[in-house]
Design a protein around this motif. Structure first.
Motif, PDB file in Angstrom:
ATOM      1  N   VAL A 127       0.854  -1.187   0.000  1.00  0.00           N
ATOM      2  CA  VAL A 127       0.000   0.000   0.000  1.00  0.00           C
ATOM      3  C   VAL A 127       0.887   1.233   0.000  1.00  0.00           C
ATOM      4  O   VAL A 127       1.739   1.391   0.877  1.00  0.00           O
ATOM      5  CB  VAL A 127      -0.929   0.018   1.237  1.00  0.00           C
ATOM      6  N   PHE A 128       0.690   2.092  -0.981  1.00  0.00           N
ATOM      7  CA  PHE A 128       1.409   3.358  -1.051  1.00  0.00           C
ATOM      8  C   PHE A 128       0.478   4.464  -0.579  1.00  0.00           C
ATOM      9  O   PHE A 128      -0.655   4.577  -1.050  1.00  0.00           O
ATOM     10  CB  PHE A 128       1.868   3.634  -2.488  1.00  0.00           C
ATOM     11  N   ILE A 129       0.953   5.269   0.374  1.00  0.00           N
ATOM     12  CA  ILE A 129       0.214   6.444   0.845  1.00  0.00           C
ATOM     13  C   ILE A 129       1.036   7.654   0.428  1.00  0.00           C
ATOM     14  O   ILE A 129       2.148   7.854   0.915  1.00  0.00           O
ATOM     15  CB  ILE A 129      -0.008   6.416   2.366  1.00  0.00           C
ATOM     16  N   HIS A 130       0.496   8.424  -0.489  1.00  0.00           N
ATOM     17  CA  HIS A 130       1.234   9.545  -1.080  1.00  0.00           C
ATOM     18  C   HIS A 130       1.337  10.732  -0.127  1.00  0.00           C
ATOM     19  O   HIS A 130       0.707  10.773   0.919  1.00  0.00           O
ATOM     20  CB  HIS A 130       0.570   9.986  -2.387  1.00  0.00           C
ATOM     21  N   GLY A 131       2.124  11.684  -0.535  1.00  0.00           N
ATOM     22  CA  GLY A 131       2.342  12.880   0.268  1.00  0.00           C
ATOM     23  C   GLY A 131       1.452  14.035  -0.151  1.00  0.00           C
ATOM     24  O   GLY A 131       0.515  13.893  -0.946  1.00  0.00           O
ATOM     25  N   TYR A 132       1.784  15.195   0.369  1.00  0.00           N
ATOM     26  CA  TYR A 132       1.063  16.436   0.100  1.00  0.00           C
ATOM     27  C   TYR A 132       1.167  16.811  -1.380  1.00  0.00           C
ATOM     28  O   TYR A 132       2.179  16.570  -2.030  1.00  0.00           O
ATOM     29  CB  TYR A 132       1.655  17.551   0.983  1.00  0.00           C
ATOM     30  N   ASN A 133       0.112  17.414  -1.897  1.00  0.00           N
ATOM     31  CA  ASN A 133       0.083  17.954  -3.258  1.00  0.00           C
ATOM     32  C   ASN A 133       0.355  16.866  -4.291  1.00  0.00           C
ATOM     33  O   ASN A 133       1.109  17.060  -5.237  1.00  0.00           O
ATOM     34  CB  ASN A 133       1.078  19.107  -3.396  1.00  0.00           C
ATOM     35  N   CYS A 134      -0.242  15.707  -4.104  1.00  0.00           N
ATOM     36  CA  CYS A 134      -0.043  14.581  -5.020  1.00  0.00           C
ATOM     37  C   CYS A 134      -1.414  14.051  -5.421  1.00  0.00           C
ATOM     38  O   CYS A 134      -2.186  13.608  -4.561  1.00  0.00           O
ATOM     39  CB  CYS A 134       0.779  13.488  -4.330  1.00  0.00           C
ATOM     40  N   ASP A 135      -1.714  14.095  -6.700  1.00  0.00           N
ATOM     41  CA  ASP A 135      -2.996  13.561  -7.149  1.00  0.00           C
ATOM     42  C   ASP A 135      -2.884  12.049  -7.363  1.00  0.00           C
ATOM     43  O   ASP A 135      -1.794  11.482  -7.328  1.00  0.00           O
ATOM     44  CB  ASP A 135      -3.485  14.275  -8.410  1.00  0.00           C
ATOM     45  N   LYS A 172      -3.420  19.119   6.501  1.00  0.00           N
ATOM     46  CA  LYS A 172      -2.981  18.487   7.748  1.00  0.00           C
ATOM     47  C   LYS A 172      -4.097  18.447   8.786  1.00  0.00           C
ATOM     48  O   LYS A 172      -4.190  17.485   9.546  1.00  0.00           O
ATOM     49  CB  LYS A 172      -1.751  19.195   8.294  1.00  0.00           C
ATOM     50  N   THR A 173      -4.962  19.451   8.832  1.00  0.00           N
ATOM     51  CA  THR A 173      -6.042  19.445   9.825  1.00  0.00           C
ATOM     52  C   THR A 173      -7.134  18.432   9.480  1.00  0.00           C
ATOM     53  O   THR A 173      -7.899  18.044  10.355  1.00  0.00           O
ATOM     54  CB  THR A 173      -6.683  20.846   9.981  1.00  0.00           C
ATOM     55  N   GLN A 174      -7.198  17.995   8.218  1.00  0.00           N
ATOM     56  CA  GLN A 174      -8.239  17.052   7.795  1.00  0.00           C
ATOM     57  C   GLN A 174      -7.781  15.598   7.767  1.00  0.00           C
ATOM     58  O   GLN A 174      -8.586  14.697   7.533  1.00  0.00           O
ATOM     59  CB  GLN A 174      -8.760  17.441   6.399  1.00  0.00           C
ATOM     60  N   TYR A 201      -9.911  10.669   7.818  1.00  0.00           N
ATOM     61  CA  TYR A 201      -9.818   9.471   6.981  1.00  0.00           C
ATOM     62  C   TYR A 201      -9.521   8.206   7.788  1.00  0.00           C
ATOM     63  O   TYR A 201      -9.387   7.132   7.214  1.00  0.00           O
ATOM     64  CB  TYR A 201      -8.705   9.647   5.934  1.00  0.00           C
ATOM     65  N   GLY A 202      -9.423   8.308   9.095  1.00  0.00           N
ATOM     66  CA  GLY A 202      -9.006   7.181   9.920  1.00  0.00           C
ATOM     67  C   GLY A 202      -9.845   5.927   9.745  1.00  0.00           C
ATOM     68  O   GLY A 202      -9.306   4.826   9.574  1.00  0.00           O
ATOM     69  N   GLU A 203     -11.141   6.061   9.795  1.00  0.00           N
ATOM     70  CA  GLU A 203     -12.002   4.875   9.673  1.00  0.00           C
ATOM     71  C   GLU A 203     -11.960   4.296   8.268  1.00  0.00           C
ATOM     72  O   GLU A 203     -12.044   3.081   8.089  1.00  0.00           O
ATOM     73  CB  GLU A 203     -13.435   5.190  10.108  1.00  0.00           C
ATOM     74  N   ASP A 204     -11.839   5.152   7.246  1.00  0.00           N
ATOM     75  CA  ASP A 204     -11.708   4.652   5.872  1.00  0.00           C
ATOM     76  C   ASP A 204     -10.423   3.844   5.721  1.00  0.00           C
ATOM     77  O   ASP A 204     -10.411   2.785   5.099  1.00  0.00           O
ATOM     78  CB  ASP A 204     -11.695   5.809   4.872  1.00  0.00           C
ATOM     79  N   GLY A 231       2.569  11.487   3.584  1.00  0.00           N
ATOM     80  CA  GLY A 231       1.887  10.207   3.707  1.00  0.00           C
ATOM     81  C   GLY A 231       2.242   9.528   5.020  1.00  0.00           C
ATOM     82  O   GLY A 231       1.411   8.863   5.641  1.00  0.00           O
ATOM     83  N   ALA A 232       3.493   9.702   5.475  1.00  0.00           N
ATOM     84  CA  ALA A 232       3.905   9.147   6.772  1.00  0.00           C
ATOM     85  C   ALA A 232       3.161   9.849   7.896  1.00  0.00           C
ATOM     86  O   ALA A 232       2.665   9.202   8.822  1.00  0.00           O
ATOM     87  CB  ALA A 232       5.412   9.281   6.960  1.00  0.00           C
ATOM     88  N   ASP A 233       3.062  11.163   7.818  1.00  0.00           N
ATOM     89  CA  ASP A 233       2.320  11.925   8.824  1.00  0.00           C
ATOM     90  C   ASP A 233       0.852  11.506   8.820  1.00  0.00           C
ATOM     91  O   ASP A 233       0.242  11.303   9.870  1.00  0.00           O
ATOM     92  CB  ASP A 233       2.457  13.420   8.553  1.00  0.00           C
ATOM     93  N   PHE A 234       0.293  11.330   7.615  1.00  0.00           N
ATOM     94  CA  PHE A 234      -1.094  10.875   7.470  1.00  0.00           C
ATOM     95  C   PHE A 234      -1.286   9.533   8.174  1.00  0.00           C
ATOM     96  O   PHE A 234      -2.228   9.339   8.938  1.00  0.00           O
ATOM     97  CB  PHE A 234      -1.429  10.746   5.981  1.00  0.00           C
ATOM     98  N   PHE A 235      -0.364   8.590   7.922  1.00  0.00           N
ATOM     99  CA  PHE A 235      -0.469   7.266   8.521  1.00  0.00           C
ATOM    100  C   PHE A 235      -0.403   7.338  10.046  1.00  0.00           C
ATOM    101  O   PHE A 235      -1.229   6.751  10.745  1.00  0.00           O
ATOM    102  CB  PHE A 235       0.637   6.354   7.979  1.00  0.00           C
ATOM    103  N   PHE A 236       0.556   8.077  10.582  1.00  0.00           N
ATOM    104  CA  PHE A 236       0.705   8.136  12.034  1.00  0.00           C
ATOM    105  C   PHE A 236      -0.382   8.971  12.705  1.00  0.00           C
ATOM    106  O   PHE A 236      -0.758   8.681  13.836  1.00  0.00           O
ATOM    107  CB  PHE A 236       2.104   8.604  12.412  1.00  0.00           C
TER     108      PHE A 236
END
Length: 145
Positions: A35-43, A83-85, A89-92, A115-120
């Motif tokens: 699973v790849f979780i992308h970073g900021y400003n990435c479509d 970052k505030t949002q 996505y946690g439950e998804d 993406g790392a920040d999103f995951f943690f």
């Protein structure tokens, strides 16, 4: 024939391992997901391209199946809003990992930048989806200081 299963309310199907037991030549090696979780400003298109490039240049084994978990990564000047949002996505993310765990023997996670920040930031929502690794790590295989 090998029966396809469609989970209720889903638009995708899969073949269960039980069904493949009747056709062992189709079962092959146990599948792993990456699973790849992308970073900021990435479509999504860019994220998919990065995964394709990683799999191609990295000579990824054919039993590893790529996935992208995409969130609204924003665009120029929206960094703090994104970052505030992230935690919304946690439950998804948890549902996604749970479903992958039903079909794959191992799930690997690759993140880039935010993406790392999103995951943690979503760890409290997804930690229940993980169990200890079934493979043991060789002594001395880790990073050395």
């Amino acid at each position: 024939t090998v029966p396809l299963q469609f989970p209720e309310g889903q638009q995708y199907g899969f073949v269960s391992h039980d069904a493949l037991a009747e056709a062992p030549s189709l079962a092959g090696q146990a599948s792993e997901a990456l699973v790849f979780i992308h970073g900021y400003n990435c479509d999504l298109q860019t994220a998919l391209g990065r995964v394709a490039q990683t799999f191609t240049l990295g000579n990824m084994e054919p039993h590893v199946v790529p996935f992208v978990f995409s969130y609204s990564g924003g665009n120029a000047l929206s960094y703090f809003g994104v970052k505030t949002q992230m935690r919304t996505y946690g439950e998804d993310l948890a549902q996604f990992f749970t479903e992958l765990g039903n079909h794959f023997s191992e799930v690997h996670i690759l993140t880039h930048s935010c993406g790392a920040d999103f995951f943690f930031q979503n760890w409290l929502s997804v930690e229940r989806c993980f169990r200890p690794a079934e493979r043991s790590i060789r002594p001395g295989a880790g990073l050395k200081a």
